[in-house]
Design an enzyme around this catalytic site. Structure first.
Site, mmCIF file in Angstrom:
data_model
loop_
_atom_site.group_PDB
_atom_site.id
_atom_site.type_symbol
_atom_site.label_atom_id
_atom_site.label_comp_id
_atom_site.label_asym_id
_atom_site.label_seq_id
_atom_site.Cartn_x
_atom_site.Cartn_y
_atom_site.Cartn_z
ATOM 1 N N SER A 240 0.814 -1.220 0.000
ATOM 2 C CA SER A 240 0.000 0.000 0.000
ATOM 3 C C SER A 240 0.844 1.265 0.000
ATOM 4 O O SER A 240 0.366 2.329 -0.412
ATOM 5 C CB SER A 240 -0.950 0.002 1.204
ATOM 6 O OG SER A 240 -0.234 -0.154 2.420
ATOM 7 N N ASP B 74 4.161 -7.960 6.264
ATOM 8 C CA ASP B 74 4.727 -9.149 6.910
ATOM 9 C C ASP B 74 4.933 -8.880 8.392
ATOM 10 O O ASP B 74 4.582 -9.699 9.250
ATOM 11 C CB ASP B 74 6.062 -9.528 6.257
ATOM 12 C CG ASP B 74 5.922 -9.886 4.793
ATOM 13 O OD1 ASP B 74 5.904 -11.083 4.475
ATOM 14 O OD2 ASP B 74 5.826 -8.952 3.965
ATOM 15 N N HIS C 258 0.202 5.155 7.098
ATOM 16 C CA HIS C 258 0.645 5.527 5.764
ATOM 17 C C HIS C 258 1.111 6.991 5.792
ATOM 18 O O HIS C 258 1.010 7.666 6.809
ATOM 19 C CB HIS C 258 -0.495 5.337 4.763
ATOM 20 C CG HIS C 258 -0.915 3.898 4.619
ATOM 21 N ND1 HIS C 258 -1.866 3.320 5.438
ATOM 22 C CD2 HIS C 258 -0.502 2.938 3.766
ATOM 23 C CE1 HIS C 258 -2.026 2.050 5.093
ATOM 24 N NE2 HIS C 258 -1.207 1.795 4.088
#
Length: 417
Positions: free
Chosen positions: A108, A220, A363
């Site tokens: 993303s 991850d 983000h």
């Protein structure tokens, strides 16, 4: 709006860009690929394409989430003479203007999620056109991105994302990044990228020089590794994925530089201070392995795994078997020792500068992506062994090619400096 948020979490968890396998979905949600894409598009239409309207960008400006204005300012570098008169025959003699095609692999962060968000729901929107490594919307004066920098040297650059879009939209172009992607997804992404380039009539596949950026690992670390029975195996599994990806690209994508941007150690987000409560909630839902209380006992192990992950990426990138005259892998470490910007709040306390973050505080905002773009560009022009391992305020240090050092640095040509 709670229903919308639940759907966002579900769709984000399963991605669904070009994957034909929907077996990961709950039984009640089994659907074809086209149906899944339609669901994603419906959500996008509800939430909105956030870079498409001037009022939205004005709100971002008022919130100080956009890069500093560069209106009427000259480009920081002299661009004359930094595209070869004839195509180079060696990847180790490429100037910035010699890059004809640009692409990206990742998650993303590569998709640009939330770069133009003014509320947490808009983080769902993939602002691919202003993604740091692959966005080409507007110009560097509005959106500092790697393609918008390279376009100053080669206006005919091909492949950058054009606007808010998903990977199955045409506007995504050669951005194969996908929300929720993990290391094990990258080999498949590489096949998609090669397929797109081969099928694009604008691309001289055998002769055009290509620059591909890869960054992977955050998902991850956040939602996968802590559930593994043998967590410490994660870095070696990543090594396997990287080798498979690089080998495929070396053998199937001629005339390419693959730059691996090191996955940041997410201890940096664990140390954020002064965040609003909404951010604490979204961080816990997006990154339970590091933020969630049930996994607190595993945090020391997770921090060590993230360090090992970085070492694996450097070792693989430095492997001489991946260096030829036609192909090169370069390790870009500006995220290796990443520290986050801070500011003083109204009480005079030093807190995290959230203007560099999207509204989920995970983000980046467009301002944050511009800072990453500047750092990535600098890494390209720094020799291996002498690359910076942190980022700086955007536009305060902007490197340029010179007659003495005109080339993008690779493992091989760095030895001559």
């Amino acid at each position: 709006m709670m229903l919308v948020w639940c759907l966002i979490v579900l769709v984000s968890a399963f991605g669904g860009g070009e994957c034909e396998d929907m077996s990961g979905l709950p039984k009640f949600m089994h659907m074809s690929t086209s149906q899944f894409r339609h669901l994603r598009d419906t959500l996008l239409n509800i939430i909105g394409r956030t870079t498409a309207t001037q009022p939205q960008m004005a709100r971002l400006s008022r919130m100080q989430m956009l890069q500093p204005s560069q209106e009427n300012k000259p480009f920081p570098c002299n661009t004359t003479g930094y595209r070869s008169s004839s195509r180079p025959t060696s990847v180790h003699q490429l100037m910035p203007g010699d890059i004809d095609i640009i692409g990206a692999l990742g998650d993303s962060l590569t998709a640009g999620n939330g770069a133009a968000a003014t509320n947490v729901f808009q983080v769902y929107t993939e602002n691919r056109g202003i993604s740091w490594s692959i966005g080409g919307q507007g110009t560097w004066r509005e959106f500092l991105t790697l393609p918008n920098i390279i376009k100053e040297f080669n206006p005919n650059l091909i492949g950058y994302s054009l606007k808010d879009s998903f990977t199955h939209h045409k506007a995504s172009q050669f951005n194969a990044g996908e929300i929720g992607a993990m290391s094990r997804d990258v080999p498949y992404m590489a096949t998609i990228l090669v397929k797109r380039m081969k099928n694009d009539k604008r691309v001289d596949f055998k002769n055009d020089w290509k620059l591909v950026t890869l960054m992977i690992g955050s998902n991850d670390f956040c939602v996968d590794v802590c559930y593994m029975k043998q967590m410490t195996l994660a870095p070696e599994l990543h090594r396997r994925d990287l080798i498979k990806t690089i080998t495929y690209l070396r053998d199937n994508l001629p005339r390419t530089i693959l730059q691996i941007v090191v996955a940041p150690n997410l201890e940096v987000i664990m140390n954020f201070t002064g965040l609003p409560m909404t951010c604490r909630i979204t961080q816990t839902s997006e990154c339970p392995c590091l933020i969630g209380l049930p996994f607190r006992s595993k945090r020391k192990t997770m921090l060590k795994i993230m360090d090992e992950w970085q070492k694996v990426e450097m070792e693989v990138a430095m492997d001489p078997k991946f260096t030829t005259d036609d192909f090169a892998v370069v390790y870009q470490p500006f995220t290796a020792e990443l520290t986050f910007p801070t500011r003083r709040n109204s009480n005079g306390e030093i807190v995290t500068d959230t203007t560099y973050l999207s509204k989920d505080c995970f983000h980046f905002s467009q301002k944050g992506y511009s800072r990453a773009s500047n750092a990535l560009w600098n890494n390209l022009l720094e020799p291996v062994g002498g690359k910076t391992t942190n980022w700086q305020t955007e536009f305060t240090r902007f490197l340029c090619p010179s007659q003495q050092n005109p080339y993008i640095y690779t493992n091989r040509n760095s030895l001559k400096n």
